[in-house]
Design a protein around this motif. Structure first.
Motif, PDB file in Angstrom:
ATOM      1  N   VAL A 259      -1.805   1.444   9.545  1.00 21.21           N
ATOM      2  CA  VAL A 259      -3.257   1.371   9.050  1.00 21.21           C
ATOM      3  C   VAL A 259      -3.658  -0.184   9.095  1.00 21.21           C
ATOM      4  O   VAL A 259      -3.431  -0.964   8.292  1.00 21.21           O
ATOM      5  CB  VAL A 259      -3.302   1.916   7.488  1.00 21.21           C
ATOM      6  CG1 VAL A 259      -4.860   1.752   7.123  1.00 21.21           C
ATOM      7  CG2 VAL A 259      -2.822   3.407   7.204  1.00 21.21           C
TER       8      VAL A 259
ATOM      9  N   CYS B  98       0.987  -1.239   0.093  1.00 27.90           N
ATOM     10  CA  CYS B  98      -0.020   0.122  -0.070  1.00 27.90           C
ATOM     11  C   CYS B  98       0.940   1.043   0.011  1.00 27.90           C
ATOM     12  O   CYS B  98       2.037   1.133   0.595  1.00 27.90           O
ATOM     13  CB  CYS B  98      -0.652   0.100   1.172  1.00 27.90           C
ATOM     14  SG  CYS B  98      -1.943  -1.277   1.512  1.00 27.90           S
ATOM     15  N   GLY B  99       0.193   2.371  -0.641  1.00 29.41           N
ATOM     16  CA  GLY B  99       1.001   3.712  -0.587  1.00 29.41           C
ATOM     17  C   GLY B  99       2.244   3.651  -1.147  1.00 29.41           C
ATOM     18  O   GLY B  99       2.717   3.414  -2.109  1.00 29.41           O
ATOM     19  N   THR B 100       3.093   4.298   0.057  1.00 32.58           N
ATOM     20  CA  THR B 100       4.741   4.347  -0.566  1.00 32.58           C
ATOM     21  C   THR B 100       5.220   3.114  -0.677  1.00 32.58           C
ATOM     22  O   THR B 100       6.193   2.784  -1.554  1.00 32.58           O
ATOM     23  CB  THR B 100       5.492   5.187   0.713  1.00 32.58           C
ATOM     24  OG1 THR B 100       5.076   6.598   0.635  1.00 32.58           O
ATOM     25  CG2 THR B 100       6.695   4.857   0.683  1.00 32.58           C
ATOM     26  N   ALA B 101       5.014   1.817   0.097  1.00 36.00           N
ATOM     27  CA  ALA B 101       5.489   0.652  -0.268  1.00 36.00           C
ATOM     28  C   ALA B 101       5.160   0.315  -1.634  1.00 36.00           C
ATOM     29  O   ALA B 101       6.082  -0.660  -2.061  1.00 36.00           O
ATOM     30  CB  ALA B 101       5.076  -0.294   0.811  1.00 36.00           C
TER      31      ALA B 101
ATOM     32  N   GLU C  51       0.625  14.167   0.800  1.00 34.73           N
ATOM     33  CA  GLU C  51       0.572  13.889   2.421  1.00 34.73           C
ATOM     34  C   GLU C  51       0.937  14.766   3.320  1.00 34.73           C
ATOM     35  O   GLU C  51       0.156  14.989   4.242  1.00 34.73           O
ATOM     36  CB  GLU C  51       1.382  12.689   2.448  1.00 34.73           C
ATOM     37  CG  GLU C  51       1.613  11.799   3.703  1.00 34.73           C
ATOM     38  CD  GLU C  51       2.295  10.694   3.621  1.00 34.73           C
ATOM     39  OE1 GLU C  51       3.117  10.619   2.723  1.00 34.73           O
ATOM     40  OE2 GLU C  51       2.096   9.723   4.641  1.00 34.73           O
TER      41      GLU C  51
ATOM     42  N   THR D 258      -0.258  -3.685   8.065  1.00 36.72           N
ATOM     43  CA  THR D 258      -1.152  -2.941   7.460  1.00 36.72           C
ATOM     44  C   THR D 258      -2.115  -3.966   6.853  1.00 36.72           C
ATOM     45  O   THR D 258      -1.805  -5.181   6.593  1.00 36.72           O
ATOM     46  CB  THR D 258      -0.472  -2.431   6.113  1.00 36.72           C
ATOM     47  OG1 THR D 258       0.450  -1.362   6.484  1.00 36.72           O
ATOM     48  CG2 THR D 258      -1.369  -1.699   4.975  1.00 36.72           C
TER      49      THR D 258
ATOM     50  N   VAL E 212       4.777  10.102  10.087  1.00 36.55           N
ATOM     51  CA  VAL E 212       4.054   9.301   9.250  1.00 36.55           C
ATOM     52  C   VAL E 212       4.264   9.219   7.705  1.00 36.55           C
ATOM     53  O   VAL E 212       4.296   8.084   7.115  1.00 36.55           O
ATOM     54  CB  VAL E 212       2.671  10.192   9.438  1.00 36.55           C
ATOM     55  CG1 VAL E 212       1.632   9.716   8.509  1.00 36.55           C
ATOM     56  CG2 VAL E 212       1.979   9.894  10.725  1.00 36.55           C
TER      57      VAL E 212
ATOM     58  N   VAL F 145       5.528  -5.971   0.756  1.00 38.57           N
ATOM     59  CA  VAL F 145       6.060  -4.930   1.166  1.00 38.57           C
ATOM     60  C   VAL F 145       5.268  -3.951   2.296  1.00 38.57           C
ATOM     61  O   VAL F 145       4.221  -3.497   1.860  1.00 38.57           O
ATOM     62  CB  VAL F 145       6.615  -4.013  -0.222  1.00 38.57           C
ATOM     63  CG1 VAL F 145       7.769  -3.147   0.431  1.00 38.57           C
ATOM     64  CG2 VAL F 145       6.958  -4.908  -1.265  1.00 38.57           C
ATOM     65  N   SER F 146       5.946  -4.053   3.348  1.00 40.91           N
ATOM     66  CA  SER F 146       5.460  -3.265   4.459  1.00 40.91           C
ATOM     67  C   SER F 146       6.466  -2.750   5.539  1.00 40.91           C
ATOM     68  O   SER F 146       7.006  -3.368   6.173  1.00 40.91           O
ATOM     69  CB  SER F 146       4.253  -3.984   5.102  1.00 40.91           C
ATOM     70  OG  SER F 146       3.687  -3.359   6.266  1.00 40.91           O
ATOM     71  N   GLN F 147       6.347  -1.356   5.529  1.00 41.40           N
ATOM     72  CA  GLN F 147       7.330  -0.854   6.735  1.00 41.40           C
ATOM     73  C   GLN F 147       6.943  -1.526   7.862  1.00 41.40           C
ATOM     74  O   GLN F 147       8.008  -2.011   8.538  1.00 41.40           O
ATOM     75  CB  GLN F 147       7.358   0.836   6.548  1.00 41.40           C
ATOM     76  CG  GLN F 147       8.122   1.450   7.662  1.00 41.40           C
ATOM     77  CD  GLN F 147       7.715   1.432   8.953  1.00 41.40           C
ATOM     78  OE1 GLN F 147       8.621   0.677   9.977  1.00 41.40           O
ATOM     79  NE2 GLN F 147       6.720   1.640   9.246  1.00 41.40           N
ATOM     80  N   SER F 148       5.632  -1.186   8.292  1.00 41.50           N
ATOM     81  CA  SER F 148       5.127  -1.569   9.659  1.00 41.50           C
ATOM     82  C   SER F 148       5.156  -3.170   9.739  1.00 41.50           C
ATOM     83  O   SER F 148       5.099  -3.548  11.060  1.00 41.50           O
ATOM     84  CB  SER F 148       3.753  -1.040  10.098  1.00 41.50           C
ATOM     85  OG  SER F 148       2.897  -1.248   8.957  1.00 41.50           O
ATOM     86  N   GLY F 149       4.696  -3.729   8.703  1.00 38.37           N
ATOM     87  CA  GLY F 149       4.349  -5.388   8.745  1.00 38.37           C
ATOM     88  C   GLY F 149       3.020  -5.567   9.498  1.00 38.37           C
ATOM     89  O   GLY F 149       2.653  -6.556   9.857  1.00 38.37           O
TER      90      GLY F 149
ATOM     91  N   LEU G  37       3.081  11.576  -3.753  1.00 39.71           N
ATOM     92  CA  LEU G  37       2.273  11.196  -2.678  1.00 39.71           C
ATOM     93  C   LEU G  37       2.909  11.946  -1.380  1.00 39.71           C
ATOM     94  O   LEU G  37       2.013  12.445  -0.500  1.00 39.71           O
ATOM     95  CB  LEU G  37       2.543   9.714  -2.677  1.00 39.71           C
ATOM     96  CG  LEU G  37       1.757   9.373  -1.077  1.00 39.71           C
ATOM     97  CD1 LEU G  37       0.429   9.435  -1.203  1.00 39.71           C
ATOM     98  CD2 LEU G  37       2.194   7.855  -1.000  1.00 39.71           C
TER      99      LEU G  37
ATOM    100  N   SER H  47       6.567   8.195   5.020  1.00 40.87           N
ATOM    101  CA  SER H  47       7.788   7.255   4.931  1.00 40.87           C
ATOM    102  C   SER H  47       9.028   7.793   4.127  1.00 40.87           C
ATOM    103  O   SER H  47       8.764   8.385   2.838  1.00 40.87           O
ATOM    104  CB  SER H  47       7.291   5.831   4.432  1.00 40.87           C
ATOM    105  OG  SER H  47       8.095   4.962   4.477  1.00 40.87           O
TER     106      SER H  47
HETATM  107  C1  F6R Z   1       3.234   7.232   2.985  1.00 40.57           C
HETATM  108  C2  F6R Z   1       3.195   6.283   3.926  1.00 40.57           C
HETATM  109  C3  F6R Z   1       1.966   5.347   3.580  1.00 40.57           C
HETATM  110  C4  F6R Z   1       2.423   3.726   4.003  1.00 40.57           C
HETATM  111  C5  F6R Z   1       1.486   2.760   3.876  1.00 40.57           C
HETATM  112  C6  F6R Z   1       1.703   1.386   3.940  1.00 40.57           C
HETATM  113  O1  F6R Z   1       4.231   8.166   3.346  1.00 40.57           O
HETATM  114  O2  F6R Z   1       3.679   6.134   4.775  1.00 40.57           O
HETATM  115  O3  F6R Z   1       1.485   5.413   2.080  1.00 40.57           O
HETATM  116  O4  F6R Z   1       3.503   3.570   2.999  1.00 40.57           O
HETATM  117  O5  F6R Z   1       0.451   3.069   4.628  1.00 40.57           O
HETATM  118  O6  F6R Z   1       2.314   1.274   5.065  1.00 40.57           O
HETATM  119  P1  F6R Z   1       3.280  -0.099   5.437  1.00 40.57           P
HETATM  120  O7  F6R Z   1       4.439   0.076   4.668  1.00 40.57           O
HETATM  121  O8  F6R Z   1       3.416   0.097   6.956  1.00 40.57           O
HETATM  122  O9  F6R Z   1       2.614  -1.173   5.139  1.00 40.57           O
END
Ligand code: F6R
Length: 366
Positions: free
Chosen positions: A363, A58-61, A246, A110, A156, A104-108, A242, A158
């Motif tokens: 999210v 999602c999003g940046t990922a 944002e 989402t 927030v 792909v997920s920063q937070s793991g 984005l 990324s």
């Molecule tokens: C934008 C941003 C979001 C996240 C998205 C996915 O700067 O931070 O678009 O990239 O909500 O989040 P993760 O990578 O945690 O799954």
């Protein structure tokens, strides 16, 4: 904790040289000729069996996933689809046991990405996660996990997590290609050498922060702008757009440069800012001709190009150079000025940079 920076976002932007080094870390062997990814547990046979790859995020990922798609298709020559997780889940994707699904997920954490991972596993696919959080839900449920060692990301918006995801994709693409002998050893060595230059090169881009700030302050006066680019530059354009939306709340659109004349060119009017990315050599002339189209309609164009290619300065109003790197790696440098641009635009408008309205860092609901 902000280490002397005014905001977490700015600190995290400046953390990037270290994040690149840590994410590459021991994954490049001492001779600089091989990628080591012991965390990818697939055998050579299992890798050879992959028929297609789905990248979901999602999003940046997701924007990192678009770069990943190009990288894997270029290096490994396997068909790759990239989807946003909320679409993927509900479009009856064709997943087979020979599909490699990369989430792909920063937070793991989402929700949509996690649900897509589960859907992929139900259909028998192997799932590889690229995440920044060890022990997250996505890391726990995936078959293989490549951790991005960006360190905690608090803002927030990324930044360092995104660029570390790019590094992870470069490594993964090279690893798969080298395992399947799809690329010459000399080529791998050349890309790895270029990757190892990136941290220092990011610092060179960061050194241009003052001039980027001036542009950001100009842009902050506008209500609309465009980011254009082709190929990998288009993925970077999407991410730049984005990021700006944002945290600065300025409306922008990212457009594949060649697609402008199919409608969007109608919106180009006198004075509108256009950020044009032109780092890709084979696409350079094509992008320049699109730049001329917007210039002819009065756009104020800011160009981003690679050092040593000064042609762009003849056609645009202002240029930013990123140091020379391998074509595939350019997104890891060209996004940096765009991160700074959105930061300084948000700052100029007096917004809460680290906590933009309506948004949450993680999210966990659909
Ligand atoms: C934008 C941003 C979001 C996240 C998205 C996915 O700067 O931070 O678009 O990239 O909500 O989040 P993760 O990578 O945690 O799954």
């Amino acid at each position: 904790e902000k280490a002397g920076f005014d905001h977490f976002m700015l600190k995290e932007v400046y953390d990037q040289p270290k994040a690149y080094r840590d994410t590459m870390g021991a994954r490049i062997d001492a001779s600089g000729t091989k990628v080591l990814l012991p965390e990818v547990g697939m055998t050579r046979e299992q890798i050879a069996d992959i028929r297609n790859v789905h990248i979901i995020a999602c999003g940046t990922a997701f924007h990192a996933g678009l770069v990943g798609k190009s990288v894997i298709e270029t290096l490994v020559r396997i068909p790759v689809e990239a989807d946003v997780a909320s679409e993927y889940r509900y479009r009856s994707p064709i997943i087979t046991p020979q599909t490699l699904v990369i989430v792909v997920s920063q937070s793991g954490e989402t929700a949509d990405t996690l649900a897509a991972l589960r859907e992929a596993k139900r259909n028998g696919a192997r799932v590889l996660a690229i995440t920044n959080v060890v022990g997250s839900s996505i890391a726990r449920e995936a078959d293989d996990v490549i951790v991005t060692w960006a360190g905690p990301e608090i803002a927030v918006a990324s930044t360092k997590a995104y660029t570390s995801q790019l590094i992870a994709f470069f490594l993964l693409g090279l690893y798969l290609a080298q395992t399947l002998e799809k690329v010459e050893a000399g080529y791998v060595k050349e890309v790895l050498a270029a990757m190892q230059e990136l941290p220092k090169q990011v610092e060179q881009v960061l050194a241009q922060a003052d001039s980027i700030r001036e542009v950001a302050e100009q842009i902050a006066k506008h209500h609309n702008l465009f980011f254009i680019g082709r190929g990998l530059d288009f993925a970077t354009a999407l991410e730049g757009s984005l990021k700006l939306k944002e945290i600065s709340y300025i409306h922008s659109e990212a457009y594949a440069a060649g697609e402008l004349k199919h409608g969007t060119l109608a919106l180009i009017e006198d004075g509108i800012p256009v950020i044009a990315l032109a780092t890709q050599e084979v696409l350079f002339e094509k992008t320049v001709s699109n730049i001329k189209e917007v210039k002819a309609r009065g756009a104020q164009v800011y160009g981003i190009h690679m050092e040593g290619n000064d042609e762009l300065s003849k056609v645009v109003d202002e240029t930013f150079a990123i140091p020379q790197t391998h074509q595939l790696l350019a997104p890891a440098l060209s996004v940096i000025p765009l991160q700074l641009l959105s930061y300084y635009a948000s700052l100029a408008l007096g917004h809460d940079v680290d906590k933009p309205r309506n948004l949450a860092k993680s999210v966990t609901v659909e």
